[in-house]
Each structure stands twice: as C-alpha cells, then as structure tokens.
Design a protein around this motif. Structure first.
Motif, PDB file in Angstrom:
ATOM      1  N   PRO A  48      53.385  76.534   7.238  1.00 36.80           N
ATOM      2  CA  PRO A  48      52.203  76.708   8.093  1.00 36.80           C
ATOM      3  C   PRO A  48      50.973  76.960   7.218  1.00 36.80           C
ATOM      4  N   LEU A  49      49.882  76.299   7.549  1.00 37.08           N
ATOM      5  CA  LEU A  49      48.687  76.319   6.706  1.00 37.08           C
ATOM      6  C   LEU A  49      47.440  76.534   7.555  1.00 37.08           C
ATOM      7  N   ILE A  50      46.593  77.435   7.072  1.00 41.59           N
ATOM      8  CA  ILE A  50      45.267  77.610   7.662  1.00 41.59           C
ATOM      9  C   ILE A  50      44.270  77.179   6.602  1.00 41.59           C
ATOM     10  N   VAL A  51      43.393  76.260   6.973  1.00 40.85           N
ATOM     11  CA  VAL A  51      42.324  75.826   6.082  1.00 40.85           C
ATOM     12  C   VAL A  51      41.022  76.301   6.697  1.00 40.85           C
ATOM     13  N   ASN A  52      40.341  77.176   5.989  1.00 40.45           N
ATOM     14  CA  ASN A  52      39.099  77.755   6.485  1.00 40.45           C
ATOM     15  C   ASN A  52      37.951  77.261   5.614  1.00 40.45           C
ATOM     16  N   PHE A  53      36.961  76.626   6.241  1.00 44.24           N
ATOM     17  CA  PHE A  53      35.774  76.143   5.549  1.00 44.24           C
ATOM     18  C   PHE A  53      34.680  77.186   5.734  1.00 44.24           C
ATOM     19  N   TRP A  54      34.099  77.641   4.645  1.00 43.26           N
ATOM     20  CA  TRP A  54      33.188  78.770   4.657  1.00 43.26           C
ATOM     21  C   TRP A  54      32.188  78.629   3.503  1.00 43.26           C
ATOM     22  N   ALA A  55      31.228  79.538   3.452  1.00 47.65           N
ATOM     23  CA  ALA A  55      30.285  79.647   2.337  1.00 47.65           C
ATOM     24  C   ALA A  55      29.882  81.108   2.188  1.00 47.65           C
ATOM     25  N   SER A  56      29.524  81.467   0.979  1.00 45.27           N
ATOM     26  CA  SER A  56      29.187  82.868   0.702  1.00 45.27           C
ATOM     27  C   SER A  56      27.897  83.306   1.398  1.00 45.27           C
ATOM     28  N   TRP A  57      27.054  82.376   1.810  1.00 44.02           N
ATOM     29  CA  TRP A  57      25.800  82.706   2.483  1.00 44.02           C
ATOM     30  C   TRP A  57      25.944  82.720   4.005  1.00 44.02           C
ATOM     31  N   CYS A  58      27.151  82.463   4.507  1.00 45.00           N
ATOM     32  CA  CYS A  58      27.415  82.354   5.946  1.00 45.00           C
ATOM     33  C   CYS A  58      27.994  83.676   6.461  1.00 45.00           C
ATOM     34  N   THR A  59      27.180  84.453   7.161  1.00 43.73           N
ATOM     35  CA  THR A  59      27.611  85.763   7.648  1.00 43.73           C
ATOM     36  C   THR A  59      28.840  85.702   8.553  1.00 43.73           C
ATOM     37  N   PRO A  60      28.901  84.804   9.555  1.00 46.46           N
ATOM     38  CA  PRO A  60      30.118  84.746  10.372  1.00 46.46           C
ATOM     39  C   PRO A  60      31.365  84.401   9.548  1.00 46.46           C
ATOM     40  N   PHE A  75      52.130  87.883   8.590  1.00 43.11           N
ATOM     41  CA  PHE A  75      53.059  86.787   8.886  1.00 43.11           C
ATOM     42  C   PHE A  75      53.737  86.271   7.618  1.00 43.11           C
ATOM     43  N   LYS A  76      53.867  87.139   6.619  1.00 42.38           N
ATOM     44  CA  LYS A  76      54.428  86.706   5.331  1.00 42.38           C
ATOM     45  C   LYS A  76      55.852  86.176   5.481  1.00 42.38           C
ATOM     46  N   ASP A  77      56.598  86.664   6.460  1.00 35.97           N
ATOM     47  CA  ASP A  77      57.965  86.168   6.684  1.00 35.97           C
ATOM     48  C   ASP A  77      57.978  84.707   7.133  1.00 35.97           C
ATOM     49  N   HIS A  78      56.845  84.225   7.629  1.00 36.62           N
ATOM     50  CA  HIS A  78      56.732  82.835   8.077  1.00 36.62           C
ATOM     51  C   HIS A  78      56.142  81.935   6.991  1.00 36.62           C
ATOM     52  N   ASN A  79      55.859  82.521   5.825  1.00 36.36           N
ATOM     53  CA  ASN A  79      55.369  81.753   4.678  1.00 36.36           C
ATOM     54  C   ASN A  79      54.063  81.003   4.978  1.00 36.36           C
ATOM     55  N   VAL A  80      53.167  81.644   5.724  1.00 36.51           N
ATOM     56  CA  VAL A  80      51.882  81.038   6.066  1.00 36.51           C
ATOM     57  C   VAL A  80      50.973  81.069   4.846  1.00 36.51           C
ATOM     58  N   LYS A  81      50.264  79.978   4.624  1.00 37.00           N
ATOM     59  CA  LYS A  81      49.323  79.901   3.513  1.00 37.00           C
ATOM     60  C   LYS A  81      47.904  79.797   4.068  1.00 37.00           C
ATOM     61  N   LEU A  82      46.989  80.511   3.442  1.00 40.79           N
ATOM     62  CA  LEU A  82      45.571  80.450   3.779  1.00 40.79           C
ATOM     63  C   LEU A  82      44.838  79.811   2.614  1.00 40.79           C
ATOM     64  N   LEU A  83      44.125  78.746   2.888  1.00 37.08           N
ATOM     65  CA  LEU A  83      43.307  78.064   1.890  1.00 37.08           C
ATOM     66  C   LEU A  83      41.845  78.208   2.291  1.00 37.08           C
ATOM     67  N   LEU A  84      41.066  78.866   1.446  1.00 37.53           N
ATOM     68  CA  LEU A  84      39.643  79.067   1.698  1.00 37.53           C
ATOM     69  C   LEU A  84      38.867  77.986   0.948  1.00 37.53           C
ATOM     70  N   VAL A  85      38.213  77.104   1.694  1.00 36.73           N
ATOM     71  CA  VAL A  85      37.477  75.993   1.103  1.00 36.73           C
ATOM     72  C   VAL A  85      35.990  76.343   1.126  1.00 36.73           C
ATOM     73  N   SER A  86      35.464  76.617  -0.049  1.00 32.36           N
ATOM     74  CA  SER A  86      34.060  76.999  -0.160  1.00 32.36           C
ATOM     75  C   SER A  86      33.163  75.768  -0.084  1.00 32.36           C
ATOM     76  N   GLU A 114      33.523  69.831  -3.748  1.00 34.53           N
ATOM     77  CA  GLU A 114      32.382  69.272  -4.464  1.00 34.53           C
ATOM     78  C   GLU A 114      31.670  68.170  -3.677  1.00 34.53           C
ATOM     79  N   ASP A 115      32.291  67.672  -2.619  1.00 34.86           N
ATOM     80  CA  ASP A 115      31.636  66.662  -1.785  1.00 34.86           C
ATOM     81  C   ASP A 115      30.493  67.323  -1.026  1.00 34.86           C
ATOM     82  N   MET A 116      29.316  66.719  -1.085  1.00 29.66           N
ATOM     83  CA  MET A 116      28.139  67.333  -0.468  1.00 29.66           C
ATOM     84  C   MET A 116      27.703  66.633   0.819  1.00 29.66           C
ATOM     85  N   LYS A 117      28.314  65.524   1.156  1.00 27.62           N
ATOM     86  CA  LYS A 117      27.886  64.759   2.332  1.00 27.62           C
ATOM     87  C   LYS A 117      28.753  65.123   3.534  1.00 27.62           C
TER      88      LYS A 117
END
Length: 167
Positions: A48-60, A75-86, A114-117
């Motif tokens: 199970p994977l959570i991909v969160n798109f965020w930025a350091s200037w984004c308060t929410p 949920f460590k027993d479910h081996n969930v991974k969190l990937l924070l995409v800046s 690194e993609d900006m578009k």
C-alpha cells in the motif's frame, strides 16, 4: 557503585545510538525524479502506497504531513509506504529542502520532482488534478484500491483511507 556505572554506560550508549540515528535521518538523500519515475513507483508498488505532492511554502501541505506520518506508523503491520513528492522550486533543491525536512523531522522518503510543467505532469497522476496542492494518491495495487484527493486531508480522513486501503 558498579550498578550506577552500568546505568550511566547504558544511558551513554542510548544517547550515542539516538545521535547516530538522527544523523542518518538528517543525511537522508533527496532524490531528483521525473514524473515517469513517480508513475513507475505507483504502478509497480507491491505494498500500500500513499503519494503526497506538497511544497515547503504550502501551509496546508505542512499541516497534513504529520497526520500522514503518524497514521502510516500506526499501520506499520500493513507495510504502508508514504512517499512525499516535493514540488519546491529548483532553487530550493537540495539545500533548502533538506534543511526544511530536517527542521520538521520528516521520517518518510522525500523526493523532488524536477518536472516544472504542471499541465503536463498532473494528468499523468490523475485526470482531475489541475495543479493545486496538497494532493494525495492512495494506492494498493494488490486490491485495486486507488483514491485521489485533490485537497488537504484531515487526520481522521487519513485514518479512514488507510483502513479502506489495507482491507
């Protein structure tokens, strides 16, 4: 007296271990990735994977990341991974981004897109994403669970989605 020396030695070893662990976390590499790399991670994830798109200037964004980290740990027993995409700007990578991550004590894997578009990469993640952040994608390829949230989530919502994703 011998017992106190042993206790003092144990405390010292604990503090040294804690310092070493902190240094390893602080030295976390922040990989530079393209959207194709993120897509590949999503498509090939065997956990199970959570991909969160965020930025350091984004308060929410900053408000919700601790909820993700806390609930993924629960949920460590479910081996969930969190990937924070800046989505921080190129001038912030890697120095300012690493400093920010260290200040906030993020334990999850962080990568920098690194993609900006945004008009090109957003629809590759979800057709309803038009560039706003934060956004999160919950994926469990084993159960065909996929939920895209085009907004900030709350702590209870993260818990509920993790429950649904790991059933």
């Amino acid at each position: 007296m011998v017992n106190q020396a042993i206790i003092s030695m144990k405390k010292l070893l604990f503090l040294l271990g804690l310092t070493l662990a902190c240094n390893l976390l602080c030295a976390q590499e922040i990989k530079r990735v393209k959207i194709a790399d993120i897509q590949r991670m999503i498509d090939t994830s065997t956990q199970p994977l959570i991909v969160n798109f965020w930025a350091s200037w984004c308060t929410p964004c900053i408000h919700e990341i601790p909820w993700f980290e806390k609930n993924v740990a629960a949920f460590k027993d479910h081996n969930v991974k969190l990937l924070l995409v800046s989505l921080d700007l190129p001038g912030d990578y890697p120095g300012n981004l690493r400093k920010f991550i260290n200040q906030h004590h993020y334990a999850s894997q962080v990568v920098w897109l690194e993609d900006m578009k945004a008009d090109e990469y957003c629809p590759k993640i979800d057709s309803t994403w038009h560039g706003t952040i934060p956004v999160s994608l919950f994926v469990n390829n084993q159960t065909h669970f996929r939920q895209f949230l085009n907004r900030q989530v709350t702590d209870p919502q993260v818990q509920l989605l993790l429950q649904q994703m790991t059933k």
